[in-house]
Design an enzyme around this catalytic site. Sequence first.
Site, PDB file in Angstrom:
ATOM      1  N   GLY A 109      -4.501 -15.292   9.678  1.00 51.55           N
ATOM      2  CA  GLY A 109      -4.674 -16.514   9.520  1.00 51.55           C
ATOM      3  C   GLY A 109      -6.542 -16.664  10.265  1.00 51.55           C
ATOM      4  N   THR A 149      -1.191  -8.251  13.178  1.00 50.09           N
ATOM      5  CA  THR A 149       0.128  -7.831  13.316  1.00 50.09           C
ATOM      6  C   THR A 149       0.581  -7.428  11.858  1.00 50.09           C
ATOM      7  OG1 THR A 149       0.439  -9.444  14.959  1.00 50.09           O
ATOM      8  CG2 THR A 149       2.333  -8.769  14.036  1.00 50.09           C
ATOM      9  N   CYS A 150       0.264  -8.280  10.750  1.00 55.27           N
ATOM     10  CA  CYS A 150       0.762  -8.014   9.578  1.00 55.27           C
ATOM     11  C   CYS A 150       0.413  -6.775   9.186  1.00 55.27           C
ATOM     12  CB  CYS A 150       0.375  -9.050   8.566  1.00 55.27           C
ATOM     13  SG  CYS A 150       1.080  -8.808   7.013  1.00 55.27           S
ATOM     14  N   CYS A 160       4.270  -6.562   8.809  1.00 57.89           N
ATOM     15  CA  CYS A 160       4.997  -6.534   7.478  1.00 57.89           C
ATOM     16  C   CYS A 160       4.516  -5.213   6.868  1.00 57.89           C
ATOM     17  CB  CYS A 160       4.431  -7.646   6.583  1.00 57.89           C
ATOM     18  SG  CYS A 160       3.905  -9.272   7.519  1.00 57.89           S
ATOM     19  N   LYS A 216       5.827  -1.938   8.043  1.00 62.37           N
ATOM     20  CA  LYS A 216       7.409  -2.058   8.211  1.00 62.37           C
ATOM     21  C   LYS A 216       7.924  -1.755   6.502  1.00 62.37           C
ATOM     22  CE  LYS A 216       9.125  -5.880   6.983  1.00 62.37           C
ATOM     23  NZ  LYS A 216       9.101  -7.106   7.530  1.00 62.37           N
ATOM     24  N   TYR A 226     -10.455  -5.339   4.781  1.00 61.57           N
ATOM     25  CA  TYR A 226     -10.492  -6.820   5.674  1.00 61.57           C
ATOM     26  C   TYR A 226     -11.856  -7.049   6.163  1.00 61.57           C
ATOM     27  CZ  TYR A 226      -5.795  -8.523   5.855  1.00 61.57           C
ATOM     28  OH  TYR A 226      -4.335  -9.327   5.343  1.00 61.57           O
ATOM     29  N   GLY A 276      18.826  -9.613  17.344  1.00 60.61           N
ATOM     30  CA  GLY A 276      19.585  -9.887  16.115  1.00 60.61           C
ATOM     31  C   GLY A 276      18.757 -10.683  15.064  1.00 60.61           C
ATOM     32  N   TYR A 321      15.302 -10.994  12.393  1.00 63.54           N
ATOM     33  CA  TYR A 321      15.194 -10.000  11.318  1.00 63.54           C
ATOM     34  C   TYR A 321      14.050  -8.660  11.583  1.00 63.54           C
ATOM     35  CZ  TYR A 321      10.120 -11.535  10.786  1.00 63.54           C
ATOM     36  OH  TYR A 321       8.623 -11.588  10.717  1.00 63.54           O
ATOM     37  N   GLU A 328      16.191  -5.172  10.572  1.00 64.01           N
ATOM     38  CA  GLU A 328      15.100  -4.312   9.486  1.00 64.01           C
ATOM     39  C   GLU A 328      15.111  -3.045  10.126  1.00 64.01           C
ATOM     40  OE1 GLU A 328      12.474  -7.699   7.283  1.00 64.01           O
ATOM     41  OE2 GLU A 328      11.573  -6.780   8.883  1.00 64.01           O
ATOM     42  N   GLY A 376      12.293 -11.687  20.209  1.00 60.51           N
ATOM     43  CA  GLY A 376      11.476 -12.542  19.968  1.00 60.51           C
ATOM     44  C   GLY A 376      10.082 -12.430  20.191  1.00 60.51           C
ATOM     45  N   ASP A 387       0.878 -17.604  14.124  1.00 61.35           N
ATOM     46  CA  ASP A 387       1.978 -17.399  15.235  1.00 61.35           C
ATOM     47  C   ASP A 387       1.429 -18.151  16.357  1.00 61.35           C
ATOM     48  OD1 ASP A 387       2.984 -16.034  13.227  1.00 61.35           O
ATOM     49  OD2 ASP A 387       3.264 -14.198  14.343  1.00 61.35           O
ATOM     50  N   THR A 409       3.492 -14.382   7.786  1.00 58.68           N
ATOM     51  CA  THR A 409       1.943 -14.108   7.229  1.00 58.68           C
ATOM     52  C   THR A 409       1.504 -15.217   5.980  1.00 58.68           C
ATOM     53  OG1 THR A 409       1.849 -11.907   7.947  1.00 58.68           O
ATOM     54  CG2 THR A 409       0.695 -12.724   5.810  1.00 58.68           C
ATOM     55  N   HIS A 458      19.166 -10.236 -19.729  1.00 60.66           N
ATOM     56  CA  HIS A 458      20.350  -9.163 -19.527  1.00 60.66           C
ATOM     57  C   HIS A 458      19.759  -7.777 -19.920  1.00 60.66           C
ATOM     58  CE1 HIS A 458      24.625  -8.281 -19.897  1.00 60.66           C
ATOM     59  NE2 HIS A 458      24.202  -7.740 -20.901  1.00 60.66           N
ATOM     60  N   GLU A 496      20.541 -12.640 -13.420  1.00 63.43           N
ATOM     61  CA  GLU A 496      20.951 -13.392 -14.628  1.00 63.43           C
ATOM     62  C   GLU A 496      22.244 -14.283 -14.054  1.00 63.43           C
ATOM     63  OE1 GLU A 496      23.308 -11.557 -18.050  1.00 63.43           O
ATOM     64  OE2 GLU A 496      22.790  -9.613 -16.798  1.00 63.43           O
TER      65      GLU A 496
HETATM   66  C1  LIG Z   1       7.265  -5.958  13.115  1.00 64.31           C
HETATM   67  C2  LIG Z   1       7.029  -7.105  12.283  1.00 64.31           C
HETATM   68  C3  LIG Z   1       7.357  -7.381  11.085  1.00 64.31           C
HETATM   69  C4  LIG Z   1       7.014  -8.693  10.211  1.00 64.31           C
HETATM   70  N1  LIG Z   1       7.240  -8.569   8.939  1.00 64.31           N
HETATM   71  C5  LIG Z   1       6.898  -9.784   8.345  1.00 64.31           C
HETATM   72  C6  LIG Z   1       7.105  -9.647   7.060  1.00 64.31           C
HETATM   73  O1  LIG Z   1       7.818  -8.860   6.298  1.00 64.31           O
HETATM   74  N2  LIG Z   1       6.896 -10.852   6.377  1.00 64.31           N
HETATM   75  C7  LIG Z   1       5.924 -12.031   7.045  1.00 64.31           C
HETATM   76  O2  LIG Z   1       5.598 -13.028   6.357  1.00 64.31           O
HETATM   77  N3  LIG Z   1       5.670 -11.816   8.389  1.00 64.31           N
HETATM   78  C8  LIG Z   1       6.093 -10.729   8.995  1.00 64.31           C
HETATM   79  N4  LIG Z   1       5.779 -10.689  10.374  1.00 64.31           N
HETATM   80  C9  LIG Z   1       5.099 -11.740  11.063  1.00 64.31           C
HETATM   81  C10 LIG Z   1       3.318 -11.541  10.707  1.00 64.31           C
HETATM   82  O3  LIG Z   1       3.068 -10.388  10.885  1.00 64.31           O
HETATM   83  C11 LIG Z   1       2.819 -12.754  11.166  1.00 64.31           C
HETATM   84  O4  LIG Z   1       3.455 -13.807  11.198  1.00 64.31           O
HETATM   85  C12 LIG Z   1       1.369 -12.872  11.066  1.00 64.31           C
HETATM   86  O5  LIG Z   1       0.663 -11.453  11.258  1.00 64.31           O
HETATM   87  C13 LIG Z   1       0.607 -13.825  11.680  1.00 64.31           C
HETATM   88  O6  LIG Z   1      -0.541 -14.005  11.709  1.00 64.31           O
HETATM   89  P1  LIG Z   1      -1.740 -14.633  12.636  1.00 64.31           P
HETATM   90  O7  LIG Z   1      -3.095 -14.604  12.143  1.00 64.31           O
HETATM   91  O8  LIG Z   1      -1.135 -15.761  13.507  1.00 64.31           O
HETATM   92  O9  LIG Z   1      -1.584 -13.551  14.009  1.00 64.31           O
HETATM   93  P2  LIG Z   1      -1.820 -11.896  14.144  1.00 64.31           P
HETATM   94  O10 LIG Z   1      -1.774 -11.512  12.778  1.00 64.31           O
HETATM   95  O11 LIG Z   1      -0.806 -11.537  15.079  1.00 64.31           O
HETATM   96  O12 LIG Z   1      -3.322 -11.845  14.352  1.00 64.31           O
HETATM   97  C14 LIG Z   1      -3.750 -12.134  15.692  1.00 64.31           C
HETATM   98  C15 LIG Z   1      -4.842 -11.314  16.023  1.00 64.31           C
HETATM   99  O13 LIG Z   1      -5.573 -11.750  17.186  1.00 64.31           O
HETATM  100  C16 LIG Z   1      -5.984 -10.547  18.079  1.00 64.31           C
HETATM  101  N5  LIG Z   1      -6.256 -11.176  19.294  1.00 64.31           N
HETATM  102  C17 LIG Z   1      -5.284 -11.716  20.359  1.00 64.31           C
HETATM  103  N6  LIG Z   1      -5.952 -12.194  21.292  1.00 64.31           N
HETATM  104  C18 LIG Z   1      -7.159 -12.068  21.072  1.00 64.31           C
HETATM  105  C19 LIG Z   1      -8.425 -12.470  22.019  1.00 64.31           C
HETATM  106  N7  LIG Z   1      -8.408 -13.234  22.866  1.00 64.31           N
HETATM  107  N8  LIG Z   1      -9.617 -12.147  21.465  1.00 64.31           N
HETATM  108  C20 LIG Z   1      -9.740 -11.316  20.000  1.00 64.31           C
HETATM  109  N9  LIG Z   1      -8.752 -11.039  19.450  1.00 64.31           N
HETATM  110  C21 LIG Z   1      -7.530 -11.327  19.892  1.00 64.31           C
HETATM  111  C22 LIG Z   1      -4.838  -9.867  18.015  1.00 64.31           C
HETATM  112  O14 LIG Z   1      -5.306  -8.336  18.501  1.00 64.31           O
HETATM  113  C23 LIG Z   1      -4.568  -9.968  16.626  1.00 64.31           C
HETATM  114  O15 LIG Z   1      -4.963  -8.731  15.692  1.00 64.31           O
HETATM  115  C24 LIG Z   1       6.328  -9.463  11.032  1.00 64.31           C
HETATM  116  C25 LIG Z   1       5.736  -9.426  12.271  1.00 64.31           C
HETATM  117  C26 LIG Z   1       6.285  -8.116  13.011  1.00 64.31           C
HETATM  118  C27 LIG Z   1       6.044  -8.126  14.342  1.00 64.31           C
END
Ligand SMILES: Cc1cc2nc3c(=O)[nH]c(=O)nc-3n(C[C@H](O)[C@H](O)[C@H](O)COP(=O)(O)OP(=O)(O)OC[C@H]3O[C@@H](n4cnc5c(N)ncnc54)[C@H](O)[C@@H]3O)c2cc1C
Length: 461
Positions: free
Chosen positions: A16, A42-43, A48, A51, A99, A178, A180, A184, A264, A305, A313, A438, A443
Amino acid sequence: MTSYNYDLFVIGGGSGGVRSARVAASLGKKVAIAEEYRYGGTCVIRGCVPKKLFVYAAQFHEHFEDAAGFGWTVGENSFDWTKLIAAKDSEIARLEGLYKKGLAGANAEILETRAELVDAHTVRLVNTGKTVSAKTIVIATGGRPNPHAALPGNELCISSNEAFDLQELPKSIVIAGGGYIAVEFANIFHGLGVETTLIYRGMEILSRFDQDLRRGLHEAMTAKGIRILCQETLQKVSKQDGHLLVETLNNGALAADVVMLALGRIPNTEGLGLETAGVKTDARGAIVVDGYSRTSVPSIYALGDVTDRVQLTPVAIHEAMCFIETEYKNNPTTPDHETIATAVFSQPEIGTVGLTEEEASKRYKELEVYRAQFRPLKATLSGRGEKMIMKLIVDASSRKVIGAHILGHDAGEMAQILGITLKAGCTKDDFDRTMAVHPTAAEELVTMYAPSYRIRDGVRL
Ligand SMILES: Cc1cc2nc3c(=O)[nH]c(=O)nc-3n(C[C@H](O)[C@H](O)[C@H](O)COP(=O)(O)OP(=O)(O)OC[C@H]3O[C@@H](n4cnc5c(N)ncnc54)[C@H](O)[C@@H]3O)c2cc1C
């Protein structure tokens, strides 16, 4: 008029945050973004992407087995965990670079530091102690795994973060959870040859999914050899003779090399200066926002998140794009959280969009449920016992398809396309008018002509 160092300051370089910063900068705004760990969030770094790479890795042993039914003799094979980790690391480093390149290309200032709020327009950069000001601030700090602090021995356990970088592949693992992520990883580790036990306190894994698919996946995982213990909880984890001992409520003590907690995620709001700046959080620590992702402080938005709306994501990215429309394009736009297609990359996979049968039967007077369970064509020669389940939930009065649920290969890919049809409000008649492709498994979605059963006033007829 007040002048600020930046038009926009973004805290957090994940899905985001990067999208907000890059698009705002490309519109000519003066933007800075701060990330305390690695760009991509995280993604890309520990969610994601790695994974899904692990999921691919875990599927090969079944591919090798299935090959025999098609005349192939696959020679001796072995798996090297360190090679997988190295390949995954190089891919996520490449993505991290992309990125940053995207941000730099749009002229956003990239800061490698933790950032914390000071007030409605001021942020402190933790590595230098310097403060900077911005007209608008976006908090996109994501979340982190719940460490289950109340569990004795929780410090001996890993979370999904560490699972991506284990020094060596364990021989056995106990995974608690329990949702995803737990499901996974149970499939990933089992697929890589690890003796796997999944422990979940609820009645059935994947609580928010359609009951049919939950049961179907549970059975398929058990048939593969994954031990699933529902209505079970971890009581204590301790070290014993070079391995870990997991004490459970009902199943005695289990020995494992690694214990992973997937219970969670907690919003990253601690120590962020929210209270000082006047940004409200809820009981779980998530930032409270209005329909436009604006916090209780008008100059500060929060998305992804950290707001604990839908933790995915594409949702974080969508919320970022809505923020851009609202703040910079004079087009106030609220994120749409309805009918989100999603997947569980278990083996078999789940792909789903819309209401489950249980939810739909509470909201609609009468439903038609179309359900097919069949052996996919590939399994006829491979001999694999796995069955596919496909299910359409239809509102009998409007004929709209309000839920579509698939268990089986490529279910996630199908869910993406089904997502368009449900979003467009397609009816069952639209599905019926669509020509089948088919021979495919998909289908089945357009050839289920008669309802398997009906539900009226919540009762299955
Ligand atoms: C194991 C796992 C598998 C997943 N698989 C999927 C999937 O298959 N499909 C899917 O859609 N989603 C999946 N997700 C969820 C997805 O990763 C998150 O929903 C998504 O990354 C959220 O994006 P975000 O920008 O909110 O936060 P994030 O991507 O978590 O980014 C937040 C960033 O902020 C940084 N940060 C935190 N605090 C500070 C601060 N004070 N100053 C500077 N930087 C800071 C962190 O280091 C991090 O890099 C998965 C998550 C996990 C844990």
